[in-house]
Enzyme design. Structure first.
Site, PDB file in Angstrom:
ATOM      1  N   SER A 118       0.824  -1.204   0.000  1.00  0.00           N
ATOM      2  CA  SER A 118       0.000   0.000   0.000  1.00  0.00           C
ATOM      3  C   SER A 118       0.860   1.255   0.000  1.00  0.00           C
ATOM      4  CB  SER A 118      -0.959  -0.008   1.182  1.00  0.00           C
ATOM      5  OG  SER A 118      -0.291  -0.374   2.346  1.00  0.00           O
ATOM      6  N   HIS A 139      -2.015  -2.792  -6.548  1.00  0.00           N
ATOM      7  CA  HIS A 139      -2.580  -2.436  -5.241  1.00  0.00           C
ATOM      8  C   HIS A 139      -4.099  -2.578  -5.278  1.00  0.00           C
ATOM      9  CE1 HIS A 139      -3.153   0.883  -1.968  1.00  0.00           C
ATOM     10  NE2 HIS A 139      -3.238  -0.324  -1.458  1.00  0.00           N
ATOM     11  N   GLU A 151      -4.791  -0.124  -8.260  1.00  0.00           N
ATOM     12  CA  GLU A 151      -3.803   0.927  -8.532  1.00  0.00           C
ATOM     13  C   GLU A 151      -2.575   0.202  -9.080  1.00  0.00           C
ATOM     14  OE1 GLU A 151      -2.604   2.985  -4.914  1.00  0.00           O
ATOM     15  OE2 GLU A 151      -2.540   4.899  -5.968  1.00  0.00           O
ATOM     16  N   ASN A 189      -3.223   6.239  -1.207  1.00  0.00           N
ATOM     17  CA  ASN A 189      -2.930   6.533   0.199  1.00  0.00           C
ATOM     18  C   ASN A 189      -2.336   7.923   0.423  1.00  0.00           C
ATOM     19  OD1 ASN A 189      -3.973   4.367   1.642  1.00  0.00           O
ATOM     20  ND2 ASN A 189      -2.389   3.047   0.773  1.00  0.00           N
TER      21      ASN A 189
HETATM   22  N1  CAA Z   1     -16.520 -10.531  -0.387  1.00  0.00           N
HETATM   23  C1  CAA Z   1     -17.570 -10.504  -1.198  1.00  0.00           C
HETATM   24  N2  CAA Z   1     -18.593  -9.619  -1.047  1.00  0.00           N
HETATM   25  C2  CAA Z   1     -18.532  -8.760  -0.008  1.00  0.00           C
HETATM   26  C3  CAA Z   1     -17.438  -8.742   0.893  1.00  0.00           C
HETATM   27  C4  CAA Z   1     -16.397  -9.672   0.662  1.00  0.00           C
HETATM   28  N3  CAA Z   1     -15.320  -9.710   1.445  1.00  0.00           N
HETATM   29  N4  CAA Z   1     -17.654  -7.763   1.806  1.00  0.00           N
HETATM   30  C5  CAA Z   1     -18.817  -7.179   1.492  1.00  0.00           C
HETATM   31  N5  CAA Z   1     -19.347  -7.772   0.404  1.00  0.00           N
HETATM   32  C6  CAA Z   1     -20.561  -7.397  -0.322  1.00  0.00           C
HETATM   33  C7  CAA Z   1     -21.810  -7.734   0.428  1.00  0.00           C
HETATM   34  O1  CAA Z   1     -22.277  -9.017   0.102  1.00  0.00           O
HETATM   35  C8  CAA Z   1     -22.772  -6.654  -0.065  1.00  0.00           C
HETATM   36  O2  CAA Z   1     -23.263  -6.984  -1.345  1.00  0.00           O
HETATM   37  P1  CAA Z   1     -24.666  -6.327  -1.890  1.00  0.00           P
HETATM   38  O3  CAA Z   1     -24.697  -4.893  -1.491  1.00  0.00           O
HETATM   39  O4  CAA Z   1     -24.616  -6.524  -3.358  1.00  0.00           O
HETATM   40  O5  CAA Z   1     -25.695  -7.130  -1.212  1.00  0.00           O
HETATM   41  C9  CAA Z   1     -21.879  -5.437  -0.267  1.00  0.00           C
HETATM   42  O6  CAA Z   1     -20.549  -5.947  -0.404  1.00  0.00           O
HETATM   43  C10 CAA Z   1     -21.970  -4.511   0.894  1.00  0.00           C
HETATM   44  O7  CAA Z   1     -21.656  -5.230   2.077  1.00  0.00           O
HETATM   45  P2  CAA Z   1     -22.488  -5.129   3.433  1.00  0.00           P
HETATM   46  O8  CAA Z   1     -23.945  -4.908   3.123  1.00  0.00           O
HETATM   47  O9  CAA Z   1     -22.107  -6.274   4.294  1.00  0.00           O
HETATM   48  O10 CAA Z   1     -21.904  -3.869   4.175  1.00  0.00           O
HETATM   49  P3  CAA Z   1     -21.769  -2.392   3.708  1.00  0.00           P
HETATM   50  O11 CAA Z   1     -22.901  -1.928   2.860  1.00  0.00           O
HETATM   51  O12 CAA Z   1     -21.464  -1.666   4.961  1.00  0.00           O
HETATM   52  O13 CAA Z   1     -20.490  -2.392   2.763  1.00  0.00           O
HETATM   53  C11 CAA Z   1     -18.182  -2.173   2.456  1.00  0.00           C
HETATM   54  C12 CAA Z   1     -19.268  -2.868   3.216  1.00  0.00           C
HETATM   55  C13 CAA Z   1     -18.221  -2.634   0.998  1.00  0.00           C
HETATM   56  C14 CAA Z   1     -16.893  -2.588   3.089  1.00  0.00           C
HETATM   57  C15 CAA Z   1     -18.443  -0.620   2.492  1.00  0.00           C
HETATM   58  O14 CAA Z   1     -18.612  -0.224   3.806  1.00  0.00           O
HETATM   59  C16 CAA Z   1     -17.313   0.168   1.894  1.00  0.00           C
HETATM   60  O15 CAA Z   1     -17.251   0.363   0.678  1.00  0.00           O
HETATM   61  N6  CAA Z   1     -16.414   0.675   2.763  1.00  0.00           N
HETATM   62  C17 CAA Z   1     -15.222   1.424   2.322  1.00  0.00           C
HETATM   63  C18 CAA Z   1     -14.209   0.467   1.800  1.00  0.00           C
HETATM   64  C19 CAA Z   1     -12.958   1.155   1.431  1.00  0.00           C
HETATM   65  O16 CAA Z   1     -12.811   2.356   1.432  1.00  0.00           O
HETATM   66  N7  CAA Z   1     -11.968   0.338   1.074  1.00  0.00           N
HETATM   67  C20 CAA Z   1     -10.670   0.819   0.734  1.00  0.00           C
HETATM   68  C21 CAA Z   1      -9.826   0.756   1.958  1.00  0.00           C
HETATM   69  S1  CAA Z   1      -8.215   1.343   1.649  1.00  0.00           S
HETATM   70  C22 CAA Z   1      -7.433   0.006   1.060  1.00  0.00           C
HETATM   71  O17 CAA Z   1      -7.910  -1.084   0.980  1.00  0.00           O
HETATM   72  C23 CAA Z   1      -6.067   0.225   0.587  1.00  0.00           C
HETATM   73  C24 CAA Z   1      -5.013   0.648   1.509  1.00  0.00           C
HETATM   74  O18 CAA Z   1      -3.894   0.640   1.043  1.00  0.00           O
HETATM   75  C25 CAA Z   1      -5.195   1.110   2.876  1.00  0.00           C
END
Ligand code: CAA
Length: 297
Positions: A118, A139, A151, A189
């Site tokens: 990351s 990424h 990325e 990031n």
């Molecule tokens: N595998 C498959 N499907 C998944 C899953 C997984 N691990 N996690 C969630 N889902 C699916 C769920 O089944 C659900 O599908 P539908 O909406 O089609 O029914 C959908 O994703 C949403 O999940 P939830 O309803 O359980 O929960 P939510 O609506 O709160 O969404 C989330 C969860 C997708 C994580 C959402 O909160 C989100 O987008 N959060 C922000 C994520 C983000 O910013 N990620 C980047 C982080 S930074 C990074 O990764 C890089 C770094 O270098 C730090």
């Protein structure tokens, strides 16, 4: 490209293995820890179940996906047939350098070596190999099966050919690749972490409580999670490590990590993975989903 090896079976590694296997690639998932591999396969199964329940894949596709994944505890055997290796081990420079040195020796000479880092420099990682042109950043974002972005980071020596292959491969697994150059924090990031750090400063200076800060960003800016919840989700130790890379890499005080973040990581509060961060995730508070640790008072 047919055979893909993924190093590290944690959250990112199992998500990456899941997606490649779902799109028909033969995946070797490698981790020195056997229990971690078992846990990863279990997690992939559960995440595939969500997709089956949603109707995006069939039960047969789930079974096929799981069949496409073979687990290994030995890296040399796990990468011997790989056309691409994606490293998703712990975010630690010395560990990654050691892994890439070994990969350079073990993987086929024509294999592409990618890192899911990351924030660690791809140029630095490539410098310990004899195939800088074939080393690249890939990424993925968490949760990998859900988030569209990859990325794609070009190190100083990464070739146009390697970049084109990885951009193309990312599209084949229905991701949206974005090509960026190798500078601290890349793009994701470099922009995300100062926002999270500023949210932590806002809490530290008692401008508002955890829930209030997250609500402002969720309802005001349409972010799916507030920045403090997202920090817990990413891991506070990871956020701190990335801020340190930005701070060291640019020498600019604007990236200095908030002392509250430093204290929380030092105390072992790393977010969801440790059971506590800005919110409390222990068993007793499951019903309310999460309880904010800090309030305005
Ligand atoms: N595998 C498959 N499907 C998944 C899953 C997984 N691990 N996690 C969630 N889902 C699916 C769920 O089944 C659900 O599908 P539908 O909406 O089609 O029914 C959908 O994703 C949403 O999940 P939830 O309803 O359980 O929960 P939510 O609506 O709160 O969404 C989330 C969860 C997708 C994580 C959402 O909160 C989100 O987008 N959060 C922000 C994520 C983000 O910013 N990620 C980047 C982080 S930074 C990074 O990764 C890089 C770094 O270098 C730090």
């Amino acid at each position: 490209m047919k055979n893909i090896s993924v190093i590290g079976s944690g959250t990112m590694g199992n998500g990456i293995a899941h997606v490649f296997a779902q799109f028909g690639y033969q995946v070797n998932l490698i981790d020195i820890n056997k229990e971690a591999l078992e846990k990863a396969i279990n997690t992939i199964g559960k995440n595939l179940d969500r997709q089956v329940a949603k109707g995006t894949i069939t039960q047969a596709h789930k079974a096929e996906t799981l069949k496409n994944i073979t687990v290994f505890t030995d890296m040399q055997s796990g990468v011997s047939n790989a056309d691409l290796v994606v490293e998703a081990a712990t975010e630690n420079l010395d560990l990654k350098l050691k892994i890439f040195k070994d990969l350079d020796a073990f993987a086929k000479p024509e294999a592409i070596l990618a890192s899911n880092t990351s924030s660690i420099s791809i140029t630095k990682i490539a410098s310990v190999t004899n195939r800088g042109a074939d080393v690249i950043g890939m990424h993925f974002m968490n949760p990998v099966p859900v988030m569209k972005l990859v990325e794609v980071i070009r190190g100083y020596a990464t070739s146009n050919e390697t970049t084109a292959t990885i951009m193309d491969l990312s599209k084949k697994i229905e991701k949206a690749p974005v090509e960026v150059n190798d500078y601290p924090g890349f793009v994701a990031n470099r922009i995300l972490m100062p926002m999270i750090n500023e949210a932590i400063y806002t809490l530290y200076e008692n401008v508002a409580g955890v829930k209030e800060i997250d609500t402002v960003m969720k309802l005001g800016m349409a972010h799916p999670m507030g920045p403090l919840q997202l920090a817990d989700f990413i891991g506070l130790d990871v956020c701190l490590a990335i801020l340190r890379v930005l701070h060291d890499g640019f020498g600019n005080p604007k990236y200095a990590p908030c002392p509250l973040l430093v204290n929380m990581v030092t105390a072992g509060n790393k977010g969801i993975k440790s059971g506590e961060g800005f919110y409390n995730y222990s068993e007793g508070v499951k019903e309310a989903k999460v309880a904010a640790k800090f309030s305005r008072q």
